[in-house]
Design an enzyme around this catalytic site. Structure first.
Site, PDB file in Angstrom:
ATOM      1  N   HIS B  88       0.988  -1.130  -0.143  1.00 35.76           N
ATOM      2  CA  HIS B  88      -0.075  -0.094  -0.040  1.00 35.76           C
ATOM      3  C   HIS B  88       0.842   1.185  -0.058  1.00 35.76           C
ATOM      4  CE1 HIS B  88      -3.915  -2.147   0.906  1.00 35.76           C
ATOM      5  NE2 HIS B  88      -2.991  -2.939   1.022  1.00 35.76           N
ATOM      6  N   GLU B  96      10.382   0.724   9.831  1.00 38.46           N
ATOM      7  CA  GLU B  96      10.287  -0.803  10.229  1.00 38.46           C
ATOM      8  C   GLU B  96      11.640  -1.212  10.697  1.00 38.46           C
ATOM      9  OE1 GLU B  96       9.692  -3.735   7.203  1.00 38.46           O
ATOM     10  OE2 GLU B  96       9.565  -5.263   8.877  1.00 38.46           O
ATOM     11  N   GLU B  97      11.654  -2.031  11.810  1.00 33.42           N
ATOM     12  CA  GLU B  97      12.816  -2.583  12.291  1.00 33.42           C
ATOM     13  C   GLU B  97      13.654  -3.046  11.236  1.00 33.42           C
ATOM     14  OE1 GLU B  97      11.137  -5.284  14.954  1.00 33.42           O
ATOM     15  OE2 GLU B  97      12.964  -6.407  15.486  1.00 33.42           O
ATOM     16  N   SER B  98      15.044  -2.992  11.325  1.00 32.09           N
ATOM     17  CA  SER B  98      15.970  -3.396  10.362  1.00 32.09           C
ATOM     18  C   SER B  98      16.632  -4.677  10.593  1.00 32.09           C
ATOM     19  CB  SER B  98      16.796  -2.362  10.000  1.00 32.09           C
ATOM     20  OG  SER B  98      17.832  -2.883   9.205  1.00 32.09           O
ATOM     21  N   ARG B 100      19.170  -5.660   9.119  1.00 33.80           N
ATOM     22  CA  ARG B 100      20.336  -5.261   8.768  1.00 33.80           C
ATOM     23  C   ARG B 100      21.349  -4.736  10.098  1.00 33.80           C
ATOM     24  NH1 ARG B 100      21.392  -1.391   4.138  1.00 33.80           N
ATOM     25  NH2 ARG B 100      23.457  -2.186   4.185  1.00 33.80           N
ATOM     26  N   ARG B 204      -8.448  -5.218   2.489  1.00 32.39           N
ATOM     27  CA  ARG B 204      -7.723  -6.306   3.581  1.00 32.39           C
ATOM     28  C   ARG B 204      -8.645  -6.813   4.518  1.00 32.39           C
ATOM     29  NH1 ARG B 204      -3.431  -7.953   0.494  1.00 32.39           N
ATOM     30  NH2 ARG B 204      -2.280  -6.104  -0.085  1.00 32.39           N
TER      31      ARG B 204
END
Lengths: 250, 250, 250, 250
Positions: B88, B96-98, B100, B204
């Site tokens: 979307h 967001e949490e990474s 890496r 959704r």
């Protein structure tokens, strides 16, 4: 029929609502390394101690954290300003007065006396330069201003009654307005986020120190500077970093 | 090395901040016919008396007024949910949490016991249908659930330690994570406006009464329903109109 | 049941269709000063003689003319690459293989031998640095590579049969896939324009000479470099200007 | 100084370039179930045999496959048309003639004789209705038209010379144009994809059979109908499905 035309140089920008702040930008950025614990940064007193992070995000152009805040403005500006503003598509929402459904008010724009408005020799597309009437006309500047404004006012005084006459013929208002000059005012609500706002500011304000020097139209810069005040007040660290790193939107 | 894996069916949605309300949608819509005076509608007590306007906007699909509000969520969900959510693009912001830059936590998804999860005969792409274990296995449903979940848990228990071993080899965390299953959880901040949110909800959530019936993945619907609660609470008239007119985003 | 797993380091990028060229960017830019006559620049032989204009647009960050061209790619890449790519929202269109409606093929990613993959001392979030196995392990690099890849392959060999077993239980494919590792490949169509593509390149390629040095994941840079070739071939002046002015998207 | 004003009812839409076709929409949609093999559908002769798929996508509102094609138009239309068109933000790219950098040509809009242009009794915001001059004035329609057009032309003839006089004072062209009526023409390049184009068509054309009946301004509908011809010619199945399913953009 006598219609009173109002001419003005005023461009109104009023903050309607806002949401977020520097601390929300910090917290959103912290998600990448802290996950759920980033939520603890979503408090106003966490902003100042994370000034370094905001500066880093701005410098390195990590833009997404700057999207987690929101501002809505009421803006009253001439149509020729809207023509430029509405070209900002991403992260901007608009609801504008409609000449199809409402008779536009007889409010028209004239430049303020000190607006740089005379083309100078090395003028060229993309980086126009202008002098004030004082610089060009010296003691005759008042007369020059009077002449320019009179010309404008005459046009407005011709066209608004024409518009009213056409409306009086029961003409589709969306057609009757075709003679209205782009100097007429229109109201619009504008919502955006700090990132989209900075993209707007980077293009619609002029600063010799900017990384990419823009040459905006005088009137949209007036509006942009007012919008910028709201950013500076509600997101002081973000704004200071924006200025520090050359007014380039992250 | 013992690593405790946490398995869960919980998908967390927490409202972090919001801005606006039904009255702001009313006021933004009123700009088209009232110009500056629309501002007087930007008060909470103006919402109910303008219920008809909101219904009209929704029915006629005048979408822009629904953009002048804002919501930010913290969401904790499996990666396979993010894979769908991040598609979307318009009116959505994410941080967001990474993997890496951060070791992902050992939290993994298993379906709740009553999730319809067995394909039925007339299953086809675009409108899949599923039965619950009880419907399919009757008295043996517990055993079937146990088998499915055990299988999932075994995979998670194989792969998370592998991830930790690869990290232990000083491997790029962005490479070490390649074996992690899409059932692992990740945290993300999501910001949107009521219009983009309704577009998300229309695709959704599943509702037989919807104008366009969607067949979303069970887990993203769980998240969507929680997000919908925030909309219903903060924008009750907007939400009621959304439901009334077939859950089609304006 | 024997399932053959395919492991590969190959990331495929294939240009499906494209439209426009440097001359279209020139012509679109010329509209601002030439109006309708700008159409005469919409010919391929008008590109080279207007190299200066393209360089000027890039330098001054006049971005919109770069939107009047189009490229569509087929890309075959691991899910962890898609996780990053799909975060590019503006000017990007995607259609991806769906694990809800299709059984994913058993194709999994392993790093090429020479990928810098070992964390070095001054590694930190936002600007990670890595060494190759040769640099770190010298004569033992082959053994180290073997160990890393064996670990990855073991995981893939555990999880794909698990996925097949779960499918065999008639489980919702959208649930059965929860154990699949993010190293599995997926196909996706990606359409964009030169402007959105350059925004992608500026963030997903590493260049010490760039105005803003990015530290992308190795694998998305591999994909980005292939995509960049298509830009360089079809829009050579645009691409050269992009490089000349620090790989900053206009 | 004699300046010849040109008045016209003509709105020009010219297709500059396009890319894709029904077959590309088929192929992009097929990726979800066929992965890489979907590429085989990217051939023109694959369109007709997959008509059912395109109809299904349209009916179920699966919109993304319709983004993998591209169209660029040259459009010559009055500013009051641009004011509406430019509000379409998503999937639209614009480059317009600039009155800051170029003297606008003296070309102005008048309505064609048969444009429904007289407000009727039950006119109301949001669904305005109009009658033609013939319907309202019968035998006097010619005279009424003459009066309306004369009024418009008088305004244009007043304002364009005023504009030229202000330019003659070396005034900033961005200020000198403030008296120009919104009926003056401007050129613009518009690029979009079939999905964004259908969203535009659904709002800017009137069809009693449409799922959501729109009441667009006459002049933007003229432009929209010409744009629609390009869609119908290059994407005939897509267009037929768009019409079949109520002219609602997927």
């Amino acid at each position: 029929m006598t219609i009173e035309i109002r001419i003005t140089s005023e461009i109104t920008v009023r903050l309607i609502q806002s949401c977020g702040g520097d601390h929300m930008i910090v917290a959103a950025a912290k998600v990448s390394t802290n996950g759920e614990e980033a939520l603890q940064y979503a408090k106003e007193d966490k902003a100042e101690e994370n000034r370094g992070l905001i500066r880093y995000l701005m410098k390195m152009r990590h833009g997404t954290p700057f999207e987690h805040s929101f501002l809505s403005f009421f803006v009253h500006a001439p149509i020729f300003v809207w023509r430029e503003w509405h070209r900002h598509r991403i992260g901007f929402s608009y609801n504008e007065e409609s000449a199809r459904y409402k008779q536009l008010d007889p409010v028209f724009y004239i430049p303020p006396r000190d607006r740089p408005m005379v083309k100078v020799g090395d003028w060229k597309p993309g980086r126009p330069k202008f002098k004030t009437l004082d610089e060009v006309y010296g003691n005759n500047a008042d007369a020059a201003y009077y002449e320019i404004v009179r010309e404008m006012r005459h046009g407005y005084e011709e066209e608004y009654p024409r518009y009213v006459r056409q409306l009086g013929r029961d003409l589709d208002p969306g057609l009757a307005r075709d003679n209205l000059p782009v100097g007429i005012y229109s109201s619009c609500w504008v919502s955006c986020n700090p990132r989209s706002l900075m993209a707007f500011l980077s293009l619609r304000t002029h600063d010799q120190e900017a990384r990419h020097v823009s040459y905006p139209l005088y009137e949209i810069e007036v509006a942009a500077r007012k919008v910028e005040e709201a950013l500076a007040k509600g997101w002081p660290i973000t704004h200071a970093s924006f200025v520090e790193f050359g007014r380039a939107a992250p």
